[in-house]
Enzyme design. Structure first.
Site, PDB file in Angstrom:
ATOM      1  N   GLU A   1      35.545  35.227  35.730  1.00 28.76           N
ATOM      2  CA  GLU A   1      35.770  34.766  34.360  1.00 28.76           C
ATOM      3  C   GLU A   1      35.023  35.642  33.352  1.00 28.76           C
ATOM      4  OE1 GLU A   1      38.159  32.906  33.941  1.00 28.76           O
ATOM      5  OE2 GLU A   1      38.353  32.058  35.949  1.00 28.76           O
TER       6      GLU A   1
ATOM      7  N   ASP B   1      39.473  39.915  39.166  1.00 29.66           N
ATOM      8  CA  ASP B   1      39.083  39.732  40.571  1.00 29.66           C
ATOM      9  C   ASP B   1      38.185  40.875  41.040  1.00 29.66           C
ATOM     10  OD1 ASP B   1      40.210  37.313  41.232  1.00 29.66           O
ATOM     11  OD2 ASP B   1      41.999  38.150  42.184  1.00 29.66           O
TER      12      ASP B   1
END
Length: 638
Positions: free
Chosen positions: A487, A550
């Site tokens: 995030e 990711d």
């Protein structure tokens, strides 16, 4: 965590970790998938249904007034005897309103009320942060959604599109007859809905196009916006819901408004009316009788490959909990997460931000000027963990009308929706609220909000296998650590990088740095683009933002794991693979490939580890092994 074979990892990390589970895991008939995320969803569902059923039965008192209003509504959604007895009666007043429309002038006069009521309309207005001045809420005008999940399904040669439209047509024919229309009239409504839907398709964005945030911001002067339509007075409609005089309207899909008169005109009026009826019946069928609820899920179940609709009990729970989502989330957070865990995870987030800051300071491809501004953005990153400090005041306005007071499930839903939309429109031109949660605490997920520059981690995801005091620290970093850093990385992915520390759409990069970053993003697109999965191929452009996040998240989480006294990189990589375990129907996997900005779970697990040098040394992976990737092909951005 069970020890896995190094030889198996050399062949396929995901299968090595999850292979035994995959052999025995069964997808429940009322699911399209099962696995790490879904297991947590199911466990929370069971826990909360147990608690709320006890309250609904009168055995336990609600914990506060808002929970009491939720329970009153839950009692209504559970009462299928009453719902079945009422049948389609609660929807009839809405249908009569559409039936009675005489022309576009008539629609315009009624539109203010219909906007508040949330009835289907050929365009919509809403309020959100102005992307270039995120301290203030702006007015947006939106195009309507299409029947198929993405415009690519309408392409010539797409075999799924015609099949899905046939399923939709059959479902709607049945639903409309259950609502009271004769077969011939119902068939005409369906035919018109499908024809009008086709008029919309050319002027809306595909999922891939919509994934580019830079193209969402298309401000148009209010005067130009009001001149969009020759047949509707858009100024009068806007003034009826907005208290003031907007200077601009933001159009995420400007092509639709450029062709507004081609779609919304007197010649298409009756067709549009029937499209509105079909949309209304489909949208509201879940609030009516059990047979209408189950028929109304036929199309979505076909899309996902789900064999059976939810049970009455589960559907009642999700209907009520979805309506009172923040109330339910706050209850869950306080009871099952608590302040101690909230503070502990908050510290973990701050540590991950520290790791990220160190990496930015040591970055070799960014210029000093851009690097400095990136750190400023990181220093201004808002952190929300577990659950909100207070309930959104909107939910204090939700008052349930019980059956004894003449309330039905649908009448309450329409009332709540009207309250929420009035609340939203009242926020136009007012300061934004950076503390507001857009995801309830019982949601198994997390997010970064680029307009607010905040990261949010609901309580529901902050448990095993993502996070547990019973797990080795390295395993926790491979789970929740990677999620947290993922995030954070969104602040610097191809979309997040467009926004400054205040969430404004503002270029803070030097030209050279921006060009270099775009080349790195292209390498991430290339790494995933065209990979075979579920009989289809991955769209690297659609998934690039999530893949960059990711990669950055996993890399930063690994660095944090290595900073601990006890380091077990095998456990780190194994838990990374475990949290992505998923078994899904082929239909659901193919649907996600078309519309989801995330790569398939197995590929998220397997491809990203190949970008980390330590993965190869940890498991002694050599050039002849299937999991090997040459150093010059490993994508390293953050």
């Amino acid at each position: 965590m069970a020890t896995i074979s190094q030889a198996a990892v050399k062949n396929d990390l995901y299968d090595a970790v999850n292979g035994d589970w995959l052999k025995t895991a069964e997808i429940p008939d009322d699911h399209a998938s099962t696995g790490g995320f879904m297991d947590l969803v199911d466990a929370i569902e069971k826990t909360l249904m147990h608690d709320f059923d006890a309250m609904a039965a009168g055995n336990v008192a609600p914990t506060d007034p808002q929970v009491a209003e939720f329970i009153k509504f839950y009692q209504l959604t559970k009462d299928f005897s009453k719902r079945n007895l009422e049948g389609a009666q609660p929807i009839q007043p809405c249908l009569k309103q559409i039936d009675s429309l005489s022309d576009l002038t008539d629609l315009q006069h009624r539109m203010p009320d219909w906007i508040y009521d949330g009835l289907p309309l050929p365009f919509s207005l809403d309020v959100d942060a102005d992307m270039k001045n995120t301290k203030v809420n702006a007015l947006f005008a939106q195009a309507p959604g299409t029947i198929l999940p993405d415009k690519t399904y309408y392409d010539e040669g797409n075999q799924q599109g015609p099949k899905l439209l046939a399923v939709y047509g059959q479902m709607m024919l049945k639903l409309l007859q259950m609502t009271g229309y004769e077969q011939a009239e119902a068939q005409q409504i369906v035919d018109d809905a499908l024809t009008f839907d086709r008029l919309i398709v050319p002027w809306v964005k595909s999922a891939e196009e919509a994934a580019d945030y830079s193209k969402i911001y298309n401000p148009r002067s209010f005067k130009d916006f009001t001149n969009t339509s020759r047949y509707l007075d858009l100024a009068a409609i806007t003034y009826s819901v907005i208290a003031g005089n907007p200077k601009t309207v933001i159009l995420p899909e400007p092509a639709f408004f450029d062709h507004f008169n081609d779609v919304i005109n007197p010649e298409n009026f009756n067709m549009m009316k029937n499209w509105m009826k079909a949309k209304l019946v489909q949208r509201l069928s879940g609030y009516l009788s059990d047979d209408m609820r189950t028929v109304g899920t036929t199309y979505s179940r076909t899309l996902s490959g789900q064999k059976q609709p939810r049970s009455q009990a589960k559907s009642a729970y999700y209907l009520a909990a979805g309506t009172f989502d923040q109330v339910v989330g706050l209850y869950y957070g306080h009871k099952y997460f608590g302040e101690t865990a909230k503070a502990d995870v908050h510290r973990m987030v701050e540590k991950m931000i520290g790791v990220y800051k160190n990496r930015l300071q040591a970055n070799t491809w960014l210029s000093a000027a851009t690097r400095k501004k990136a750190i400023v953005k990181l220093d201004n990153l808002g952190i929300q963990v577990g659950y909100p400090d207070k309930l959104d005041p909107l939910f204090t306005k939700f008052k349930t009308h019980s059956a004894a007071e003449g309330g039905s499930v649908l009448s309450n839903v329409l009332h709540f929706g009207r309250v929420a939309r009035k609340d939203m429109f009242a926020k136009w031109n007012q300061p934004t609220d950076r503390t507001r949660w857009e995801m309830s605490a019982d949601t198994v997920n997390a997010y970064y909000h680029p307009f607010m520059n905040i990261i949010v981690f609901p309580a529901a995801i902050l448990q095993a296998p993502f996070y547990s005091l019973e797990q080795a620290p390295s395993a926790n970093y491979g789970g929740i650590g990677a999620v947290i850093a993922h995030e954070i990385s969104h602040a610097f992915d191809n979309n997040g990088a467009l926004f400054d520390e205040f969430g404004n759409l503002h270029n803070w990069w030097t030209d050279d740095d921006s060009a270099h970053f775009k080349e790195l993003a292209k390498s991430m697109i290339t790494e995933f683009d065209g990979l075979d999965f579920a009989g289809a191929k991955v769209n690297g452009t659609l998934t690039v933002s999530e893949n960059i996040a990711d990669a950055g998240g996993l890399s930063c989480a690994e660095e944090a794991a290595k900073s601990e006294d006890q380091v077990d990189l095998a456990a780190f990589f194994e838990n990374w693979a475990m949290v992505w375990r998923m078994k899904a129907t082929k239909q659901y996997m193919q649907l996600l490939l078309s519309i989801d900005v995330h790569a398939p779970a197995k590929l998220r697990a397997n491809v990203q580890v190949k970008n980390l040098d330590d993965f190869f040394t940890t498991f002694d992976i050599q050039p002849a092994d299937p999991m090997y990737l040459a150093p010059d092909q490993r994508v390293k951005i953050w």
